[in-house]
Enzyme design. Structure first.
Site, PDB file in Angstrom:
ATOM      1  N   LEU A 104      -4.274 -37.548  50.585  1.00 54.06           N
ATOM      2  CA  LEU A 104      -4.365 -36.099  50.808  1.00 54.06           C
ATOM      3  C   LEU A 104      -3.905 -35.759  52.218  1.00 54.06           C
ATOM      4  O   LEU A 104      -4.234 -36.475  53.166  1.00 54.06           O
ATOM      5  CB  LEU A 104      -5.818 -35.646  50.664  1.00 54.06           C
ATOM      6  N   HIS A 120     -14.463 -44.971  45.953  1.00 54.30           N
ATOM      7  CA  HIS A 120     -13.533 -46.060  46.267  1.00 54.30           C
ATOM      8  C   HIS A 120     -14.135 -47.374  45.770  1.00 54.30           C
ATOM      9  O   HIS A 120     -15.317 -47.634  45.999  1.00 54.30           O
ATOM     10  CB  HIS A 120     -13.295 -46.115  47.780  1.00 54.30           C
TER      11      HIS A 120
HETATM   12  C1  GRF Z   1     -11.729 -46.052  40.224  1.00 52.00           C
HETATM   13  O1  GRF Z   1     -11.829 -47.429  40.384  1.00 52.00           O
HETATM   14  C2  GRF Z   1     -11.916 -45.340  41.528  1.00 52.00           C
HETATM   15  O2  GRF Z   1     -12.839 -45.975  42.368  1.00 52.00           O
HETATM   16  C3  GRF Z   1     -10.546 -45.413  42.146  1.00 52.00           C
HETATM   17  O3  GRF Z   1      -9.669 -45.225  41.063  1.00 52.00           O
HETATM   18  C4  GRF Z   1     -10.293 -45.635  39.851  1.00 52.00           C
HETATM   19  C5  GRF Z   1     -10.267 -44.469  38.922  1.00 52.00           C
HETATM   20  O4  GRF Z   1     -10.780 -44.782  37.664  1.00 52.00           O
HETATM   21  N1  GRF Z   1     -10.403 -44.460  43.215  1.00 52.00           N
HETATM   22  P1  GRF Z   1     -11.079 -43.597  36.635  1.00 52.00           P
HETATM   23  O5  GRF Z   1      -9.795 -42.782  36.531  1.00 52.00           O
HETATM   24  O6  GRF Z   1     -12.219 -42.794  37.168  1.00 52.00           O
HETATM   25  O7  GRF Z   1     -11.415 -44.272  35.340  1.00 52.00           O
END
Ligand code: GRF
Length: 211
Positions: A104, A120
């Site tokens: 972003l 994360h």
């Molecule tokens: C998750 O592991 C999140 O931590 C990361 O990207 C992935 C997204 O998974 N930022 P989803 O689209 O919520 O299934």
């Protein structure tokens, strides 16, 4: 009148979610709202990816979708302006980045300072950026997990709200570790959203206090 019976219920917070893909964390937030655990209304899904499965999830729950397709803009700046406009249109109290896979810009970070959180898949500040689970494996970490943090203009660098950990097993590959972390993400993100919506988070410098 005193006591719980006389207390006016707080207005549910307006949540806008940014997601780029599968949207399982988005779903976890929707489910928590629908279960009555999180006092909020999900008022928008904004995505940069017209093929994101998150779109189908939003439609199933009557959540308005805005696609801001990165490929349709002549520059990163033009894309960011359109994204910012879409986010502002939703008038959110909180923006949740749930698998939003682009960095972003500073203007958006500033516009929603203290009102935007990200999930994360690592224990920050270890392993920011892409492929966090792979980074943890390559580093030989014994423990990894997930972090929900407020977003500032540093990549995965803002004040930490909640973390949950998982062991890293010798038999793990990137997928098995990611799967085990994802289970914890689905608990951690709705919990952080709930704390925000209950006005229980305060930020002092880098530190988030939970009341
Ligand atoms: C998750 O592991 C999140 O931590 C990361 O990207 C992935 C997204 O998974 N930022 P989803 O689209 O919520 O299934």
């Amino acid at each position: 009148m005193t006591g719980m019976a006389g207390r006016k219920a707080a207005t549910p917070k307006r949540i806008a979610v940014l997601a780029s893909g599968r949207g399982s964390n988005f779903q976890a937030v929707i489910d928590a709202i629908e279960a009555g655990t999180v006092p909020a209304r999900c008022v928008a899904l904004v995505t940069d990816n017209p093929e994101a499965y998150a779109i189908a999830r939003a439609r199933q729950h009557g959540i308005p979708v805005t696609v801001v397709d990165y490929r349709k803009f002549p520059s990163r700046e033009a894309y960011e302006q359109a994204l910012l406009a879409a986010m502002r249109d939703a008038r959110p109290d909180l923006v949740v980045l749930a698998g939003y896979m682009r960095i972003l810009g500073k203007e958006i970070a500033a516009a929603f300072a203290g009102k935007m959180m990200n999930i994360h898949p690592a224990l920050l500040p270890s392993f920011p950026g892409l492929h966090a689970q792979r980074q943890a494996l390559l580093h030989g970490a014994r423990i990894s997990g997930c972090t929900v943090h407020f977003v500032d203009d540093c990549l995965d660098g803002g004040p930490i709200i909640l973390q949950r950990c998982v062991p890293v097993l010798e038999s793990d590959d990137e997928d098995t570790l990611a799967d085990r972390i994802l289970v914890q993400e689905h608990l951690c993100l709705p919990e952080a959203v709930r704390l925000f919506c209950e006005d229980r988070l305060t930020i002092t410098g880098r530190v988030v206090r939970i009341r």
